[in-house]
Design an enzyme around this catalytic site. Structure first.
Site, PDB file in Angstrom:
ATOM      1  N   GLU A  72      50.547  32.989  39.737  1.00  0.00           N
ATOM      2  CA  GLU A  72      49.589  31.875  39.690  1.00  0.00           C
ATOM      3  C   GLU A  72      50.133  30.843  38.825  1.00  0.00           C
ATOM      4  O   GLU A  72      50.197  30.735  37.634  1.00  0.00           O
ATOM      5  CB  GLU A  72      48.459  32.602  39.223  1.00  0.00           C
ATOM      6  CG  GLU A  72      46.987  31.753  39.162  1.00  0.00           C
ATOM      7  CD  GLU A  72      46.879  30.801  37.985  1.00  0.00           C
ATOM      8  OE1 GLU A  72      46.197  29.813  38.121  1.00  0.00           O
ATOM      9  OE2 GLU A  72      47.480  31.096  36.912  1.00  0.00           O
ATOM     10  N   ASP A  92      49.350  35.677  35.348  1.00  0.00           N
ATOM     11  CA  ASP A  92      48.366  34.720  35.129  1.00  0.00           C
ATOM     12  C   ASP A  92      49.228  33.456  34.639  1.00  0.00           C
ATOM     13  O   ASP A  92      50.193  33.587  33.570  1.00  0.00           O
ATOM     14  CB  ASP A  92      47.504  35.027  34.529  1.00  0.00           C
ATOM     15  CG  ASP A  92      46.362  34.216  34.135  1.00  0.00           C
ATOM     16  OD1 ASP A  92      45.719  33.548  35.236  1.00  0.00           O
ATOM     17  OD2 ASP A  92      46.124  33.491  32.836  1.00  0.00           O
TER      18      ASP A  92
END
Length: 631
Positions: free
Chosen positions: A359, A307
């Site tokens: 991401e 993330d």
């Protein structure tokens, strides 16, 4: 008093940890319970004046740890400790303040609102997923289908009293559901322990602990195994860039900045209300890479979706940090970049078949290139630019789409810059952004027509696929993390037909090799009619490795039927329909389909042959050859 043999052993392990080379540091740091009810406690607190462990086993009275000289590691062997006991570390910092802290290496925590660690027994799970792991090692994921179902476990389904499903209950319902719909992987939003439900798990408390919301660590291991036995891969979101704000967690762990940056401005993540890890610190690298290794090795995960990579790549990514530069005079976070490269190299050296997914929201070059070539070494990157442009295009009233066709065609410019996953993720259906269904223009019928067309576009475009839960049947309500999906929708005929369409589309994706085996090769895409903005139509061909194996995709992005729509193809011969998004079975208006097409030697759009078809209003066709002439 620590014996000489143990002292030497711990010193050697501590050396590897302190030099950033201990990639399984969970094997000695934290609490380790032995058969004789004796537990070994080791914790890194280099600037602490004293460290003690307190818990159920000592009536929450201090049992002091001994510091291993010149290592920053504190150690204690303690008798009469049992699995299930709660504990914390009592740390006195340089300012003489005593604070109870979590165990950074705990593999389980008590149920919130408490945050004490739980003493756990060593993993004894007898894994039965050897066939799955063997196939994973032998296959090249880039040349295989990857169709990911993204799930937030706390809101996929809940009991009637709004209580959570357990891992076992989730496995019993989620796995057959995903299998029925034809997905290849489940991606779980973070299941590491976290206190705040509204953080969705992205502000983590435990980097080695599954959340107690749904059960124990062993329950989670059983869930992963059941997925593998059903031939479904498991990917989990992981957050190595920042950690929870709470003062009894990792923040100033030994009374000084320990896991976070010494510079308070760099440590403070204002945008997310968190603390940034000091990614240049050797011990933090050992901690984080060990966390990744734990989930991949001990829990048999098939991949990690990392993330907020951009936050680790740029010094000025956060609010209020404009103007920060490195020693070279630019805004790159050099230690963050080096950490990500080290992370991916280490993971792939041990497990070349697991998936490391970024991401990453900027245009940073080389996210999926090799470290040797100066890249970050990830296997895949979420294509957020494609996602945002595609959604913006489909949200428009169709009358304006011809003037904004570049929102679709721009992706052709950079589609091979990285190995992309195409996501329609949770971030796009929350915080007032509306559900995918609600984003679509027009009345309910047209919303479904747009949604079917957009999902077919996702399927046909080069790259692996990801869709967030609820989109499969077109849930109208925006995602709410505090309640389950609107399963009642499936009693509605149109939602049920959309669910059937998703299954049919996923089955086509799985069965048709041209749709996935050359996702990252320019040879896998033939541009047939991609620049017809005036008519808001598009056609292209996905080419398989075998020359005569391909799928023709044709799209109509406006509610005007196109009769005698000509499509260029590589060969004359016979073709058949795979799917028409306006089929009445899926909620469309076509009661009688064109199922067969004959291509003659009429050149069209650079192809030597072509055929005509009726392109449905606000619809799409997927067509494949069945008998081709020599050519």
């Amino acid at each position: 008093m620590i014996g000489l043999v143990l002292q030497a052993e711990l010193t050697e392990k501590s050396y590897l940890f302190n030099t950033g080379k201990s990639f399984k540091s969970y094997g000695f740091l934290g609490c380790h319970l032995h058969d004789n009810k004796q537990a070994e406690f080791n914790v890194w607190a280099p600037n602490a004046k004293s460290v003690a462990v307190v818990g159920d086993f000592n009536d929450w009275q201090d049992s002091p740890l001994e510091q291993i000289k010149d290592t920053g590691i504190w150690h204690l062997d303690l008798a009469n400790v049992a699995a299930g006991d709660l504990y914390k570390f009592a740390i006195v910092g340089p300012d003489d303040e005593r604070i109870l802290k979590i165990d950074p290496y705990a593999t389980q925590f008590e149920r919130k609102p408490g945050d004490a660690a739980v003493v756990t027994s060593p993993i004894t799970h007898k894994w039965r997923d050897g066939l799955w792991l063997g196939r994973r090692k032998r296959s090249n994921a880039a040349e295989r289908p990857m169709n990911i179902y993204e799930v937030h476990l706390g809101s996929w389904k809940r009991h009637a009293d709004d209580s959570y499903y357990t891992y076992s209950e989730i496995a019993a319902e989620l796995i057959p559901y995903v299998k029925k719909l034809g997905y290849t992987h489940i991606e779980l939003m973070p299941i590491m322990e976290h206190l705040l439900d509204a953080s969705w798990g992205y502000q983590q408390l435990g980097y080695f602990a599954t959340t107690s919301r749904f059960g124990t660590r062993d329950d989670f291991l059983a869930f992963v195994e059941k997925c593998h036995l059903a031939n479904i891969g498991v990917i989990v979101d992981w957050v190595p860039g920042h950690f929870i704000r709470n003062y009894d967690a990792l923040y100033q762990y030994d009374g000084t900045p320990t896991f976070e940056y010494q510079d308070a401005n760099r440590a403070d993540n204002k945008r997310w209300g968190a603390w940034n890890f000091d990614l240049g610190k050797a011990q933090v690298q050992s901690f984080l890479i060990s966390s990744a290794m734990y989930w991949l090795e001990e829990c048999h995960l098939d991949g990690l979706r990392v993330d907020a990579v951009s936050n680790m790549l740029y010094l000025d990514y956060d609010d209020g940090k404009e103007g920060l530069i490195n020693k070279n005079g630019d805004n790159r976070n050099l230690e963050g970049i080096e950490f990500l490269q080290k992370l991916n190299q280490t993971i792939h050296a041990a497990h070349p078949d697991v998936l490391m997914i970024a991401e990453e929201s900027s245009a940073y070059k080389g996210v999926t290139d090799t470290v040797e070539n100066g890249g970050l070494g990830f296997d895949y990157k979420w294509n957020l630019g494609w996602m945002h442009d595609t959604l913006k295009f489909f949200e428009m009233d169709p009358v304006y789409r011809c003037d904004n066709f570049r929102l679709l065609t721009f992706a052709f410019v950079y589609m091979y810059n990285e190995q992309f996953i195409l996501p329609f993720s949770h971030d796009e259906v929350v915080h007032g952004k509306k559900s995918l269904m609600h984003k679509m223009p027009g009345d309910r019928y047209n919303q479904f027509a747009n949604l079917r067309t957009m999902m077919t576009y996702l399927l046909a475009f080069p790259g692996k696929k990801l869709r967030f839960m609820g989109s499969e049947w077109g849930q109208f309500l925006e995602w709410r993390d505090w309640s389950q999906l609107e399963w009642v929708d499936l009693k509605d005929a149109m939602n049920h037909q959309m669910d059937d369409f998703t299954k049919a589309l996923n089955d086509i994706y799985h069965d048709e090799r041209p749709l996935w085996e050359q996702d990252y090769e320019p040879a896998g895409m033939i541009y047939s009619n991609t620049d017809d903005a005036a008519s808001s139509t598009m056609g292209f061909i996905r080419q398989g490795k075998r020359k005569r194996q391909f799928v023709v995709a044709a799209f109509n992005f406006v509610p005007v039927e196109r009769k005698d729509y000509r499509i260029g193809v590589p060969y004359s011969g016979e073709y058949e329909l795979l799917i028409n998004t306006e089929d009445e079975r899926y909620g469309g208006t076509w009661t009688k389909l064109e199922t067969n097409f004959t291509a003659d030697n009429t050149p069209f759009h650079g192809q030597p042959a072509s055929f005509t078809a009726t392109l449905p209003a606000m619809g799409a066709l997927l067509i494949k050859p069945i008998k081709l002439n020599r050519g």
